[in-house]
Motif scaffolding. Structure first.
Motif, short mmCIF file in Angstrom:
data_model
loop_
_atom_site.label_atom_id
_atom_site.label_comp_id
_atom_site.label_asym_id
_atom_site.label_seq_id
_atom_site.Cartn_x
_atom_site.Cartn_y
_atom_site.Cartn_z
N GLU A 210 0.85 -1.20 0.00
CA GLU A 210 0.00 0.00 0.00
C GLU A 210 0.88 1.24 0.00
O GLU A 210 2.08 1.17 0.29
N TYR A 215 -4.77 4.27 -1.65
CA TYR A 215 -5.33 2.93 -1.71
C TYR A 215 -4.84 2.25 -2.99
O TYR A 215 -4.31 2.89 -3.89
N MET A 216 -5.04 0.94 -3.04
CA MET A 216 -4.53 0.12 -4.13
C MET A 216 -5.68 -0.68 -4.70
O MET A 216 -6.60 -1.05 -3.95
N TYR A 232 -3.10 2.62 -8.22
CA TYR A 232 -3.18 3.32 -6.94
C TYR A 232 -4.04 4.57 -7.06
O TYR A 232 -4.23 5.12 -8.15
#
Ligand code: NAG
Ligand code: NAG
Ligand code: NAG
Ligand code: NAG
Ligand code: NAG
Ligand code: NAG
Length: 354
Positions: A210, A215-216, A232
C-alpha cells in the motif's frame, strides 16, 4: 685473275697495317656487367652485357665488338629496374604501395565487414611477377543466430545459405510472462559473431504494498508475474503525484509507486490573493485549504513607489510559506488602500521594494 690478285693484295695490306692492334676494356654500362672479362681483347672479339639482378633490358644492343684498329664498337644497352604490373583496385578493400619495382611490397586490407581471402602482402619478384596472387575481400557472414531458452526470434531475415551479413540485425522476444534481460537485438559483427544475445528469465514479484494516504486496486495475497499491474489512488484531499499504475518489473520489484501529497492550510484569512486565476480572499477558499501543487499569489506593497507587486507561493506536501513581503492588514486598514487595489509596480521598482 687480275681482280683476285688485287683483292689479295688489299687484304694483305689491311692485315699488315692492323698487326699488333688490340682493344682495352670496353666501357661500363650502368646496372650491367659484361663477359668475358679480360685485360685485352683482339679485333673481332665480342663482349656481351647483361643487366644486373633486378634490372632488365630497356633498349639498345647488348654486344660490343673489338675493331681492327683497336677501338670498340660500343654496346648501346640500357637497363632499367625490373617492374611488376600495376595492381588494380581491390574490391571492398584497399591496396597500399609506394613503389612497384623489384623487391617492393604491396599491402592488402579489406574494408570493415569484409575478410581477406588470400595473402595480405605481395612482393615484386626478379621475374617481374608478384609473389602472391591477388586476394579477394569476402563479405563477413554470421551463422544462424542462437535462440535463448524460453525465447524466440522476433525478427530474422537470413540471406542465402542461412547466413547473415555484417551489421544485419535480429530481434528477440521471450515467451509470455518471461522477462527479456539484455538487449532485444543482436547485430552481426565484423568478426563474424553476433553481439551477446538476451536471456529470458522467469520473474516473480511479491504482493505490492500500500501507499501512505492512498489505496490500491484489489490485490490478492500471491506472487505476481512479470508485467502484472496494480493501480493506486489517493484518499481525499491528498493529491496523487507520479504514475497511477505500477507493474512487476524485470528485477522482481514493482516500478515506482505514486505518492499522495498533503494539502496545505493557508494561514492568512484576510489576504486578498490570486488563486486558480481568480482574485479571492483566503477565508473564502473552502476550509482555507489548497491542494498540493496549487499556487497562491500574494500582493505586496512598495511603500515608496506606492505600487504593488506579486509573489507566488506553492503548496508542497502540506508545506506552505507566506511570502515575507506580505503584511497583515492593520487595525486601521479600512483607511488605507489594500495592495491588491494598488497600481502594479513597473518591473524595475519591485526589486528595490524587497
Ligand atoms: C563491395 O563491392 C561491391 C561491388 O563493387 C559494391 O557493390 C558494394 O557496395 C561494396 N560494399 C561496400 C560496403 O562498400
Ligand atoms: C599479414 O599476415 C601475417 C600472417 O598471416 C601476419 O603475421 C601479419 O600480421 C599480417 N600483416 C598485417 C598488416 O595484417
Ligand atoms: C537454417 O538454420 C536453422 C538452424 O540451424 C535450421 O533449423 C533451418 O532449417 C535452416 N534453414 C535452411 C533453409 O537451411
Ligand atoms: C531492434 O531491431 C528492430 C528491427 O530492426 C528495430 O525496429 C528496433 O528499434 C531495434 N531495437 C533496439 C533497441 O535497437
Ligand atoms: C569478436 O569481436 C568482439 C568485439 O568486437 C569480441 O568481444 C569477440 O570476442 C570476438 N569474437 C571472436 C570469435 O573473435
Ligand atoms: C516541510 O517542512 C518541514 C518543516 O520545515 C520539513 O521538515 C519538510 O522536509 C518539508 N517537506 C517538504 C516536502 O518540503
Amino acid at each position: 685473275m687480275l681482280q683476285r690478285l688485287l683483292l689479295a693484295a688489299v687484304l694483305c695490306l689491311i692485315g699488315f697495317s692492323a698487326a699488333g692492334k688490340v682493344c682495352g676494356r670496353p666501357r661500363q654500362v650502368e646496372n650491367a656487367v659484361f663477359r668475358p672479362g679480360r685485360v685485352v681483347y683482339n679485333p673481332q672479339d665480342v663482349v656481351t652485357y647483361s643487366c644486373n639482378l633486378g634490372y632488365v633490358k630497356d633498349s639498345g644492343n647488348d654486344k660490343a665488338l673489338c675493331l681492327i684498329l683497336g677501338n670498340w664498337e660500343h654496346a648501346t644497352l640500357q637497363c632499367k629496374r625490373q617492374q611488376c604490373p600495376k595492381p588494380g583496385a581491390l574490391e571492398n578493400g584497399t591496396v597500399r604501395y609506394t613503389d612497384i619495382t623489384y623487391q617492393s611490397i604491396i599491402y592488402f586490407s579489406c574494408h570493415e565487414g569484409y575478410r581477406l581471402r588470400g595473402a595480405n602482402e605481395s612482393q615484386c619478384l626478379v621475374s617481374g611477377a608478384w609473389s602472391a596472387p591477388f586476394p579477394v575481400c569476402e563479405a563477413v557472414t554470421c551463422p544462424h543466430p542462437q535462440i535463448p531458452d524460453l525465447g524466440r526470434l522476433e525478427f530474422y531475415k537470413p540471406r542465402e545459405g542461412n547466413l547473415s551479413f555484417y551489421q544485419d540485425v535480429v530481434q528477440y522476444g521471450c515467451q509470455l510472462n518471461y522477462a527479456l534481460i539484455g538487449s532485444e537485438n543482436a547485430t552481426c559483427r565484423a568478426n563474424g559473431t553476433w553481439t551477446p544475445i538476451p536471456e529470458c528469465r522467469a520473474v516473480k514479484c511479491q504482493r505490492p504494498t500500500e501507499i501512505p494516504n492512498g489505496y490500491m486496486s484489489f490485490a490478492p495475497y500471491r506472487k505476481y508475474d512479470y508485467k502484472e499491474a496494480v493501480t493506486y489512488g489517493c484518499n481525499p484531499p491528498y493529491t496523487l503525484v507520479g504514475s497511477r499504475t505500477s507493474y512487476c518489473d524485470k528485477d522482481g520489484e514493482w516500478t515506482q509507486k505514486p505518492l499522495c501529497q498533503a494539502p496545505c492550510h493557508v494561514p492568512t484569512p484576510k489576504a486578498n490573493v490570486l488563486h486558480n486565476g481568480r482574485k479571492t480572499r483566503v477565508d473564502e477558499i473552502s476550509r482555507q485549504q489548497i491542494q498540493h501543487g496549487d499556487v497562491i499569489t500574494y500582493y505586496c506593497k512598495n511603500k515608496i513607489e506606492k505600487c504593488a507587486y506579486t509573489v507566488e507561493s506553492r503548496c508542497h506536501d502540506g508545506n506552505f510559506t507566506v511570502p515575507a513581503c506580505y503584511k497583515k492588514p492593520g487595525v486601521f486598514s479600512v483607511f488605507t488602500t489594500d495592495p491588491s487595489d494598488m497600481v502594479p509596480c513597473p518591473e524595475a521598482s519591485q526589486q528595490s521594494a524587497i
